[in-house]
Write a protein that holds these residues in place. Structure first.
Motif, PDB file in Angstrom:
ATOM      1  N   CYS A 178      46.247   7.342  41.890  1.00  0.00           N
ATOM      2  CA  CYS A 178      45.616   7.031  42.134  1.00  0.00           C
ATOM      3  C   CYS A 178      44.673   5.399  41.725  1.00  0.00           C
ATOM      4  CB  CYS A 178      44.805   7.881  42.889  1.00  0.00           C
ATOM      5  SG  CYS A 178      45.291   9.195  43.663  1.00  0.00           S
ATOM      6  N   ASP A 179      45.202   4.246  42.225  1.00  0.00           N
ATOM      7  CA  ASP A 179      44.796   3.203  41.618  1.00  0.00           C
ATOM      8  C   ASP A 179      43.748   2.646  42.984  1.00  0.00           C
ATOM      9  OD1 ASP A 179      44.201   0.630  39.777  1.00  0.00           O
ATOM     10  OD2 ASP A 179      46.004   0.311  39.820  1.00  0.00           O
ATOM     11  N   ILE A 180      42.770   2.002  42.362  1.00  0.00           N
ATOM     12  CA  ILE A 180      42.290   1.590  43.269  1.00  0.00           C
ATOM     13  C   ILE A 180      42.488   1.025  45.209  1.00  0.00           C
ATOM     14  CG2 ILE A 180      39.998  -0.125  43.913  1.00  0.00           C
ATOM     15  CD1 ILE A 180      39.316   0.127  40.855  1.00  0.00           C
ATOM     16  N   LEU A 181      42.873  -1.004  45.001  1.00  0.00           N
ATOM     17  CA  LEU A 181      43.703  -0.971  46.058  1.00  0.00           C
ATOM     18  C   LEU A 181      44.359  -0.470  46.640  1.00  0.00           C
ATOM     19  CD1 LEU A 181      44.057  -4.369  44.439  1.00  0.00           C
ATOM     20  CD2 LEU A 181      42.095  -3.607  45.777  1.00  0.00           C
ATOM     21  N   PRO A 182      45.606   0.452  45.825  1.00  0.00           N
ATOM     22  CA  PRO A 182      46.686   1.393  46.657  1.00  0.00           C
ATOM     23  C   PRO A 182      45.891   2.003  47.826  1.00  0.00           C
ATOM     24  CG  PRO A 182      47.682   0.941  44.645  1.00  0.00           C
ATOM     25  CD  PRO A 182      46.301   0.343  44.907  1.00  0.00           C
ATOM     26  N   VAL A 183      44.684   2.780  47.421  1.00  0.00           N
ATOM     27  CA  VAL A 183      43.994   3.745  47.742  1.00  0.00           C
ATOM     28  C   VAL A 183      43.238   3.222  49.010  1.00  0.00           C
ATOM     29  CG1 VAL A 183      42.553   5.534  48.106  1.00  0.00           C
ATOM     30  CG2 VAL A 183      44.067   5.556  46.158  1.00  0.00           C
ATOM     31  N   LEU A 184      42.490   2.315  48.788  1.00  0.00           N
ATOM     32  CA  LEU A 184      41.855   1.626  49.975  1.00  0.00           C
ATOM     33  C   LEU A 184      42.717   1.040  51.082  1.00  0.00           C
ATOM     34  CD1 LEU A 184      40.303  -1.281  47.683  1.00  0.00           C
ATOM     35  CD2 LEU A 184      39.341   0.850  49.187  1.00  0.00           C
ATOM     36  N   LYS A 185      44.099   0.708  50.575  1.00  0.00           N
ATOM     37  CA  LYS A 185      44.563   0.752  52.046  1.00  0.00           C
ATOM     38  C   LYS A 185      45.043   1.529  52.697  1.00  0.00           C
ATOM     39  CE  LYS A 185      47.215  -2.913  49.129  1.00  0.00           C
ATOM     40  NZ  LYS A 185      49.054  -3.249  48.857  1.00  0.00           N
ATOM     41  N   LEU A 186      44.987   2.832  52.746  1.00  0.00           N
ATOM     42  CA  LEU A 186      44.642   3.998  53.539  1.00  0.00           C
ATOM     43  C   LEU A 186      43.908   4.276  54.441  1.00  0.00           C
ATOM     44  CD1 LEU A 186      46.448   6.317  50.896  1.00  0.00           C
ATOM     45  CD2 LEU A 186      47.745   4.871  51.947  1.00  0.00           C
ATOM     46  N   SER A 187      43.055   3.245  54.051  1.00  0.00           N
ATOM     47  CA  SER A 187      41.256   3.526  54.903  1.00  0.00           C
ATOM     48  C   SER A 187      41.224   2.958  56.331  1.00  0.00           C
ATOM     49  CB  SER A 187      40.574   2.407  54.486  1.00  0.00           C
ATOM     50  OG  SER A 187      39.211   3.293  55.054  1.00  0.00           O
TER      51      SER A 187
END
Length: 308
Positions: A178-187
């Protein structure tokens, strides 16, 4: 609609190395070997520093704390990555993802500032040796270590809170943790504000330490060049070589990963960079300090000699 999607997405699934499905067994073996060496190397450093009284100095206390922090840092990501290489589509809950991200960020930032503290220690030892015991007293060392940890925890709270208050519409993370940018892409919504927060935090925790270490080494090098004895200059450079090597690799990887333009991101590049700063960089610390540092090598010989 956003609220409905938020209640539906209760867990994520890592895409991981599924793009390299035919090589996953080989990757598992290679990563497991590297991880074993990392754990063993850091454990040796912590043990040697704790048991050898010759290494009970600020420089090696910082080194042992860094080794312990690096070990915890790898425990946050690598075991789940290894299990993901064996069993595909292992889910992680939102709470689990937030927890993993929190400790990953906190420990990564802690390591950045520990390296800065080690740079300050080298500066005092070479540029102001007569006041070394005062400027690097036990109290100062504790304050520097607590400051590094405190900054890491504070920045992790800011990042995780800003990300996990978002609604999520997608559940597949194009990464192995769960890195920052990959998780942000799921929003479900625009994440520009979160990306700005991430860039500001990343800039602070990378550029400030880099700036401080750079200033320290400018002063260190100018002092070393004034030493008349060639042997003295060589010895002074030798005390800094290991630290400087780790600093260059550590901050170099972090800068490429978190300060590069968003348009340059690709899944393959992100995976390669992530492997570098989650597996290779933690391994570099014990390797460099064990092979390039005379005091650590001498302590290892004394420890082996006692055991024999």
């Amino acid at each position: 609609m956003q609220g409905h999607n938020l209640t539906e997405v209760t867990q994520f699934v890592f895409l991981g190395f599924s793009r390299f499905r035919e090589h996953q067994t080989i990757l598992f073996v290679v990563f497991l070997i590297l991880y074993t060496f990392t754990l063993a190397g850091n454990a040796i450093i912590v043990t040697v520093v704790c048991t050898d009284r010759h290494l009970h100095t600020p420089m090696y206390v910082f080194l042992s704390v860094l080794a312990g922090s690096e070990t915890a840092y790898t425990l946050v990501t690598i075991p789940r990555m290894l299990s993901g290489l064996l069993a595909q589509n292992q889910p992680i809950s939102l709470a689990g993802c937030a927890t993993q991200m929190f400790f990953f960020i906190a420990l990564a930032i802690n390591n950045c500032f520990l390296l800065t503290a080690m740079g300050y220690d080298r500066y005092v030892a070479i540029c102001d040796p007569l006041r070394y015991t005062v400027l690097m007293s036990k109290r100062v060392c504790v304050q520097l270590m607590c400051g590094a940890s405190g900054i890491g925890l504070a920045m992790a709270v800011v990042q995780v809170t800003s990300i996990f208050t978002l609604p999520f519409c997608h559940r597949v993370i194009g990464h192995f943790f769960c890195d920052i940018l990959p998780v942000l892409k799921l929003s479900c919504i625009d994440t520009t504000v979160n990306e700005i927060i991430n860039f500001v935090v990343s800039s602070f925790v990378i550029l400030v330490p880099v700036g401080l270490v750079f200033v320290s080494y400018v002063l260190i090098i100018s002092t070393i060049l004034r030493i008349r004895s060639a042997q003295g200059r060589k010895k002074a450079f030798a005390t800094c070589a290991s630290h400087l090597t780790v600093v260059i690799v550590h901050y170099g990887c972090a800068s490429i990963a978190y300060l590069k333009p968003k348009s340059e991101n690709s899944i393959e590049q992100d995976l390669l960079l992530s492997v570098t700063y989650t597996i290779i960089t933690p391994l570099l610390n014990p390797v460099v300090y064990s092979l390039r540092n005379k005091e650590v090598k001498d302590a290892l010989r004394r420890a082996v000699g006692r055991n024999i």
